[in-house]
Write an enzyme that holds these catalytic residues in place. Structure first.
Site, short mmCIF file in Angstrom:
data_model
loop_
_atom_site.label_atom_id
_atom_site.label_comp_id
_atom_site.label_asym_id
_atom_site.label_seq_id
_atom_site.Cartn_x
_atom_site.Cartn_y
_atom_site.Cartn_z
N ARG A 135 -1.52 -11.04 -0.50
CA ARG A 135 -2.56 -12.07 -0.59
C ARG A 135 -2.64 -12.56 -2.02
O ARG A 135 -2.36 -11.80 -2.96
CB ARG A 135 -3.92 -11.48 -0.19
CG ARG A 135 -4.06 -11.27 1.30
CD ARG A 135 -5.35 -10.55 1.61
NE ARG A 135 -5.26 -9.15 1.15
CZ ARG A 135 -6.08 -8.18 1.56
NH1 ARG A 135 -7.06 -8.45 2.40
NH2 ARG A 135 -5.94 -6.96 1.10
N HIS A 177 5.19 1.59 12.54
CA HIS A 177 4.37 2.23 13.57
C HIS A 177 4.38 1.29 14.78
O HIS A 177 4.39 0.07 14.61
CB HIS A 177 2.95 2.44 13.02
CG HIS A 177 2.00 3.12 13.96
ND1 HIS A 177 2.36 4.15 14.80
CD2 HIS A 177 0.68 2.92 14.17
CE1 HIS A 177 1.30 4.55 15.48
NE2 HIS A 177 0.26 3.81 15.12
N GLY A 187 0.84 -1.20 0.00
CA GLY A 187 0.00 0.00 0.00
C GLY A 187 0.87 1.24 0.00
O GLY A 187 1.92 1.29 -0.65
P1 NAD Z 1 -2.16 0.70 3.43
O1 NAD Z 1 -3.55 0.51 3.86
O2 NAD Z 1 -1.84 1.78 2.43
O3 NAD Z 1 -1.58 -0.67 2.82
C1 NAD Z 1 -1.78 -1.90 3.43
C2 NAD Z 1 -1.38 -3.03 2.52
O4 NAD Z 1 -1.64 -4.26 3.19
C3 NAD Z 1 -2.13 -3.09 1.19
O5 NAD Z 1 -1.24 -3.53 0.19
C4 NAD Z 1 -3.19 -4.15 1.46
O6 NAD Z 1 -3.61 -4.79 0.28
C5 NAD Z 1 -2.41 -5.11 2.34
N1 NAD Z 1 -3.26 -5.96 3.19
C6 NAD Z 1 -4.35 -5.61 3.90
N2 NAD Z 1 -4.83 -6.66 4.58
C7 NAD Z 1 -4.01 -7.70 4.30
C8 NAD Z 1 -3.99 -9.06 4.70
N3 NAD Z 1 -4.92 -9.55 5.52
N4 NAD Z 1 -2.99 -9.85 4.22
C9 NAD Z 1 -2.05 -9.35 3.38
N5 NAD Z 1 -2.04 -8.07 2.97
C10 NAD Z 1 -3.01 -7.26 3.42
O7 NAD Z 1 -1.29 0.89 4.76
P2 NAD Z 1 -0.11 1.94 5.04
O8 NAD Z 1 -0.70 3.31 5.21
O9 NAD Z 1 0.98 1.71 4.08
O10 NAD Z 1 0.33 1.48 6.51
C11 NAD Z 1 1.23 0.41 6.73
C12 NAD Z 1 1.97 0.67 8.02
O11 NAD Z 1 2.73 1.88 7.88
C13 NAD Z 1 1.08 0.88 9.23
O12 NAD Z 1 1.72 0.33 10.35
C14 NAD Z 1 1.03 2.41 9.35
O13 NAD Z 1 0.76 2.84 10.67
C15 NAD Z 1 2.43 2.75 8.94
N6 NAD Z 1 2.65 4.13 8.49
C16 NAD Z 1 1.84 4.67 7.53
C17 NAD Z 1 2.09 5.97 7.09
C18 NAD Z 1 1.24 6.59 6.00
O14 NAD Z 1 1.38 7.79 5.77
N7 NAD Z 1 0.39 5.87 5.29
C19 NAD Z 1 3.17 6.71 7.60
C20 NAD Z 1 4.01 6.10 8.55
C21 NAD Z 1 3.73 4.82 8.99
#
Ligand code: NAD
Ligand code: MG
Length: 335
Positions: free
Chosen positions: A50, A110, A28
């Protein structure tokens, strides 16, 4: 190096990742940026998704090797969990835990899952964090332009004795040390992150905007004017604060606006709000907020969905959707 609390390129060494495979779980916002930046830094990267994930083709199109989550977790010497925080515990149990060998480095962006005991890694495993202070698209774009986004880093467990070097190497691989990487703990990163989003960035700002909008509308003013003054123009002010802090913003606004700001702001955000903020922080520190959110997800997140639907129906959203059509330069204009 132990007494330093900010690290740059010269403090970090990518060779600590030589011969190691880095598994990025999730593709993501953060996942795609970490995977691509590390690959461009010369690291061996596999992506765990997945079987039915729509991101598979995209990651493969970028030349990344994509595996099922369990296979990637077991292949990785370094395993970075970039799944949504509320899903991490379940996927850890079913697909990640068995693939984590002693002295593997388990990583997060995080602190939530570790701080609130959602994931309890075995003692023989290193546990670290690199948390970019920006969304993934910025982490990727800055990297391709030769720069980086500042990150926080932390080491929760150091079984191998090399955890800090490995975490710093990872931070370098995604470009973070080009900007600077600040050392902290899982606890401080997570508690400040939750507090900021609840009391200021998301919870505080949305209620401030709604209260201002509704005050004007209740007083009989045109909702379109209320929208422009209480929501639309927020961007201008926030951009100025982003560039120059509060005083930089005040320098750019009119004297009338600045005088109104300094004499009226404290009436809006007074002792009651500060007391509420302290209580919000206490609920984060005690784990009360985390318990509530975890329970909500276990119960199918029905009240979360209900609150989302209620929010959709508000007048400020309907008025805004129409007004944004007049401003085609605004991306994703509610269409
Ligand atoms: P996101 O929602 O953009 O991406 C999540 C990913 O996980 C997607 O590819 C989704 O398809 C996949 N996914 C979801 N459920 C799943 C499952 N059951 N099995 C396998 N894959 C699955 O998330 P993100 O914003 O990139 O956040 C990821 C981490 O980064 C979190 O811990 C978040 O707190 C941290 N974070 C995010 C940001 C931000 O700005 N987005 C900044 C710093 C830290
Ligand atoms: Mg492994």
């Amino acid at each position: 190096m132990a007494d330093k609390d900010i690290f740059y390129d010269n403090d970090s060494d990518l060779t600590h990742l030589d011969g190691k495979t880095i598994a990025i779980l999730g593709y993501g916002s953060q996942g795609h940026a970490h995977a691509l930046n590390l690959k461009d830094s010369g690291c061996e990267v596999v992506v765990g998704l997945r079987p039915d994930s729509s991101s598979r083709a995209e990651a493969e199109g970028e030349g990344l090797e994509v595996l099922d989550v369990a296979e990637a977790a077991s292949r990785g010497d370094v395993v970075m969990i970039l799944l949504p925080d509320e899903k991490q515990a379940e996927v850890w149990e079913s697909e990640i835990r068995d693939g984590i060998a002693p002295e593997n480095l388990l990583m997060f962006a995080h602190g939530f899952s570790i701080l609130f005991g959602q994931i309890e890694p075995p003692a023989e495993v290193d546990v670290g964090m690199v948390a970019p202070k920006g969304p993934g698209h910025l982490v990727r774009r800055q990297f391709t332009e030769g720069r980086g986004v500042p990150c926080l880093m932390a080491v929760e467990q150091d079984a191998s004795g090399n955890a800090r070097d490995m975490v710093l190497a990872y931070a370098k691989g995604i470009g973070g040390t080009r900007a600077g990487v600040i050392a902290t703990t899982f606890k401080d990163e997570c508690e400040t992150d939750l507090f900021g989003e609840q009391s200021v960035l998301c919870g505080g700002v949305t209620e401030l905007v709604r209260a201002g909008f509704e005050t004007l509308v209740e007083a009989g003013y045109d909702p379109r004017l209320a929208y422009f003054e209480c929501l639309h123009e927020l961007k201008l002010i926030v951009d100025l604060m982003y560039e120059g802090g509060i005083q930089g913003m005040r320098h750019s606004i009119s004297n009338t606006a600045e005088y109104g700001d300094m004499t009226r702001g404290k009436r809006v955000i007074g002792d009651e709000t500060r007391a509420a903020m302290r209580q919000i922080l206490a609920d984060i520190q005690s784990g009360e907020f985390a318990r509530e959110w975890i329970a909500e997800n276990r119960a199918g997140a029905e009240s979360f969905q209900r609150m989302r639907e209620e929010a959709e129906g508000r007048q400020v959203e309907r008025v805004g959707a129409d007004l944004r059509k007049m401003m085609p330069w605004i991306e994703g204009d509610g269409a």
